[in-house]
Design an enzyme around this catalytic site. Structure first.
Site, PDB file in Angstrom:
ATOM      1  CE1 TYR B 295       1.845  -2.844   1.362  1.00 20.29           C
ATOM      2  CE2 TYR B 295       3.222  -4.684   0.694  1.00 20.29           C
ATOM      3  CZ  TYR B 295       3.053  -3.516   1.407  1.00 20.29           C
ATOM      4  OH  TYR B 295       4.077  -3.027   2.181  1.00 20.29           O
ATOM      5  CG  HIS B 302      -2.018  -1.565   6.364  1.00 24.89           C
ATOM      6  ND1 HIS B 302      -1.015  -1.536   7.314  1.00 24.89           N
ATOM      7  CD2 HIS B 302      -2.916  -2.488   6.774  1.00 24.89           C
ATOM      8  CE1 HIS B 302      -1.319  -2.411   8.277  1.00 24.89           C
ATOM      9  NE2 HIS B 302      -2.449  -2.998   7.969  1.00 24.89           N
ATOM     10  CE  LYS B 333       1.769  -5.865   8.267  1.00 25.98           C
ATOM     11  NZ  LYS B 333       1.144  -4.642   7.769  1.00 25.98           N
TER      12      LYS B 333
END
Lengths: 355, 355
Positions: B295, B302, B333
Site C-alpha cells: 500500500y 487499494h 497491481k
C-alpha cells in the site's frame, strides 16, 4: 464453567457437560484413541478450550498456579503438544465464527455441515492445516485424496497466511469419464489421412497445404492459421497428428527432436494426447501461466479449464499454488493439475472453497 | 524485385533499393558489423526477406536451383544461421503487421516508434525473443537492464507461445526514490517505544496490550487486529518492530527462531524492512501468490504493487513469469520482483506491454 488440564485435553465436570455438548464441543473419546473419560465428564480439545476461554465461557483451573490460566498461558501450554497450534487455533476460530462445528483431531479437523454437530450427522469434510510459509508436496496431495476416499469425506486444505487470514481450497480428482466428448473424437477421426509433408522450424511445424491447414484448424482447432492459410502447429499438436497418420514424419525421430528442443515435451505430449483422446481440445495456456487451456469442444469459444502437467515429485510453495488457483478463478476456469502415473493419467482439480 | 543470397543477408540490386528503404527495410551495414555493401545495393536481414517473399514483394534468385526460392526453402536456409528463426520471424511479422519498423539484429531486434524508420529517429526499444518453452534466468533479466541502460533504449521481452501468438513484456528497474513516503515514515517514528512484551506462536506473534495493538494497527497497518483487540503479527512485522524498539525481544534470538520456522525469512525480512523504511506498507501477498502486496500509505484501501522476493540465481520458466504478471494485471497491481545484491535492494517491474 471450570475445566482441568489433562495432557492435550481439558476435562470438564459433569454439571457443565450438557451445555457444551449441545453446542458441539467436546468428544466422548480423545483423538489419540484413548478411552472415553469417566461417564460424568467431557473432554475438550485444546483449540476448543482456548476458544471458550477467549470468549469468556470457560475457566481452566491450574493447581500449581492456584488461579485460572490466562489465554497466553494456555497458548504456551498448547504449543508443547502442537507446534502449529497457532495456525490450528486460527482455523478453528474462523470456522466456529462462521457457525460451523469443528472437531479438532491430531492431524486434521472434521467439519460438520452448518447446523449439525457430532452424533447428529457425519462430518462432510476433513481439513488439513498449513501456514503460508510451508510447502505442499504433490505426493501429500495424492495421499490426501486417498485418505479422503477411505474416509468418505471431502478434503479441504486450509492455509493461514501471514495476516492470519484463512483461505480454504477444495481438492478433487476428476472422474475417469471426465472430458469424454464423442463429437470431437469423431471429428478428429474424420480428418483425411493424407500424411501431408511438413516443415519443422525448431519448435513449430508448418503445414503448407492450405486445404488441409484450414480443415485441421476449423474442424478440430489445431494450430494457428495464418492469413496466408498456412498452419503453424506446436510440437505436441504435430506429434499427435503424426501419431494419427495425418502428417508424414518419423514418429521416433520427431519425438527425439522435440524432446531436445523442449525438456518438458514428453510429459506435455502424454497429457496432450490423453486430452485429445478424450475429445477435448487443448491449446497452450501460456497466457495463463499453464501448459494448456482446454475447450470442451472445437466449436466452443470459452475454455473452461487450465491444465498444468507436473511430475509427482513436484513440491508447491503455497503462494505458488495460490497464484495458479487465483489466476484460474479470475478468468473463470478450473485449475487442474495433471499427473502421469505409469499408464494412468490423473487430473486433480484445486479450487478456492467458500465456507 | 530480385534479391541474391549472401550469407545471412539478402542483397538487392540498386534499381529496387529506394522503395524498400522508404518502407524501412534493409541496412547500410549488416548486424554482424561487416562493412556496408557496395554503394548501389542494399542488404536485407533474413526476417525482412522472408516477410517480403511471403507477401509477394520479393523473389530471391537461387543460382544452383535456377529458379526463385520458395518460402519453405528460405526458412530452411535461415534456420542454418538462426536456430530460433521461427520465433524471430513470427515476432518480426507480428510487429510489421502492426505498422512498426523493426530492424533484426544478431541477438535483439530494434523497434522504431510508429511512423518512423531507421535514420529518421533512433529506435526506442530493443526486443529479446523467447519461446514459451524456454527459461529466463533472473541474471539474464538484470543483464538486459544493464544493456538497456548502456544503449539508452527500453528493453522488451517477446514470448512466442505454442499457438504462435506473441506476448510482449516491458522490464523496468524502479528508481531509487521509489516508494519514499515521508508521511508513513513519520507515523512509524511516532509510535510509542514501549518495548511491549509479546508471545511467540511459532510463526505468529501476539501483542496482548490492546491499546498498543490498536495503535499499531490503525496508524501503520501492522498485523491483524482481532475482535478481542489483540494484534497478530507476522514474523517479518514483529522483527521490524523489535528492531524499531517497539516490541521487546532479543533481536538475534528472534531472527534465529524465525529463520528456522521459515527458510525464506531472511530474504523476506530484508525486503520487508527496506519497504517499511521507504514508508510504504507491505502486507502478505499470499492470496495473489506473492510475498507482499504493498500500500502506498497506511490509509490507502487499494494495494498498488505485488512484490515477490527472489534470489539472483532464480530461473523463471516463462509460463511461471506469465502467470505472475497476468495475475497482477488482473487485480490492477504492478508485478515487482525484488532482489538483494549485497547492501543494495533492487526492484524490477515486469508488465504486459501493449504494442
Amino acid at each position: 464453567m471450570y475445566g482441568v488440564l489433562s495432557g492435550d485435553r481439558i476435562v470438564l465436570l459433569a454439571a457443565d457437560r450438557e451445555g457444551y455438548e449441545q453446542k458441539g464441543y467436546g468428544m466422548p473419546r480423545s483423538s489419540s484413541g484413548r478411552r472415553a473419560p469417566p461417564e460424568r465428564t467431557i473432554s475438550l480439545a485444546l483449540e476448543e478450550a482456548a476458544y471458550l476461554v477467549e470468549t469468556g465461557k470457560l475457566e481452566i483451573t491450574n493447581e500449581t498456579k492456584g488461579a485460572a490460566l490466562t489465554l497466553e498461558e494456555l497458548f504456551l501450554y498448547a504449543l508443547e503438544f502442537q507446534p502449529n497450534f497457532g495456525a490450528r487455533y486460527l482455523v478453528f476460530k474462523d470456522l466456529r465464527e462462521r457457525g460451523y462445528v469443528v472437531q479438532p483431531g491430531e492431524r486434521d479437523f472434521l467439519l460438520y455441515p452448518r447446523g449439525t454437530k457430532p452424533g447428529a450427522k457425519p462430518a462432510r469434510y476433513f481439513i488439513r492445516i498449513f501456514s503460508e510459509r510451508e510447502c505442499l508436496a504433490v505426493m501429500a496431495i495424492l495421499q490426501l485424496l486417498q485418505l479422503a476416499q477411505n474416509m468418505r469425506k471431502e478434503p479441504i486444505i486450509a492455509v493461514v497466511d501471514d495476516e492470519s487470514d484463512v483461505t480454504y481450497y477444495e481438492v478433487r480428482e476428476l472422474p475417469h469419464e471426465w472430458g469424454e466428448n464423442r463429437e470431437v473424437r469423431e471429428e478428429i477421426a474424420g480428418l483425411k489421412k493424407e500424411r501431408e509433408a511438413i516443415s519443422l522450424l525448431e519448435d513449430k511445424v508448418i503445414v503448407w497445404d492450405s486445404a488441409l491447414a484450414e480443415h485441421l484448424h476449423e474442424t478440430a482447432f489445431y494450430g494457428n492459421l495464418t492469413k496466408e492459410k498456412r498452419l503453424l502447429l506446436s510440437l505436441v499438436e504435430a506429434a499427435y497428428l503424426i501419431r494419427e497418420g495425418v502428417l508424414a514424419a518419423d514418429t521416433e525421430q520427431f519425438g527425439a527432436h522435440a524432446a531436445t528442443v523442449d525438456r518438458e515435451f514428453l510429459s506435455k505430449y502424454t497429457i496432450y494426447a490423453d486430452l485429445r483422446d478424450r475429445g477435448v481440445v487443448p491449446k497452450t495456456g501460456y497466457k495463463f501461466g499453464s501448459h494448456f487451456r482446454v475447450y470442451p469442444g472445437s466449436q466452443q469459444t470459452h475454455s473452461t479449464e487450465l491444465i498444468h502437467v507436473l511430475p509427482e515429485t513436484h513440491v508447491f510453495s503455497l503462494p505458488a499454488l495460490a497464484r495458479a488457483v487465483r489466476l484460474a478463478h479470475g478468468v473463470k476456469k478450473r485449475m487442474i493439475f495433471a499427473f502421469i502415473e505409469g499408464d494412468r493419467r490423473r487430473y486433480v482439480f484445486v479450487g478456492r472453497k467458500k465456507l
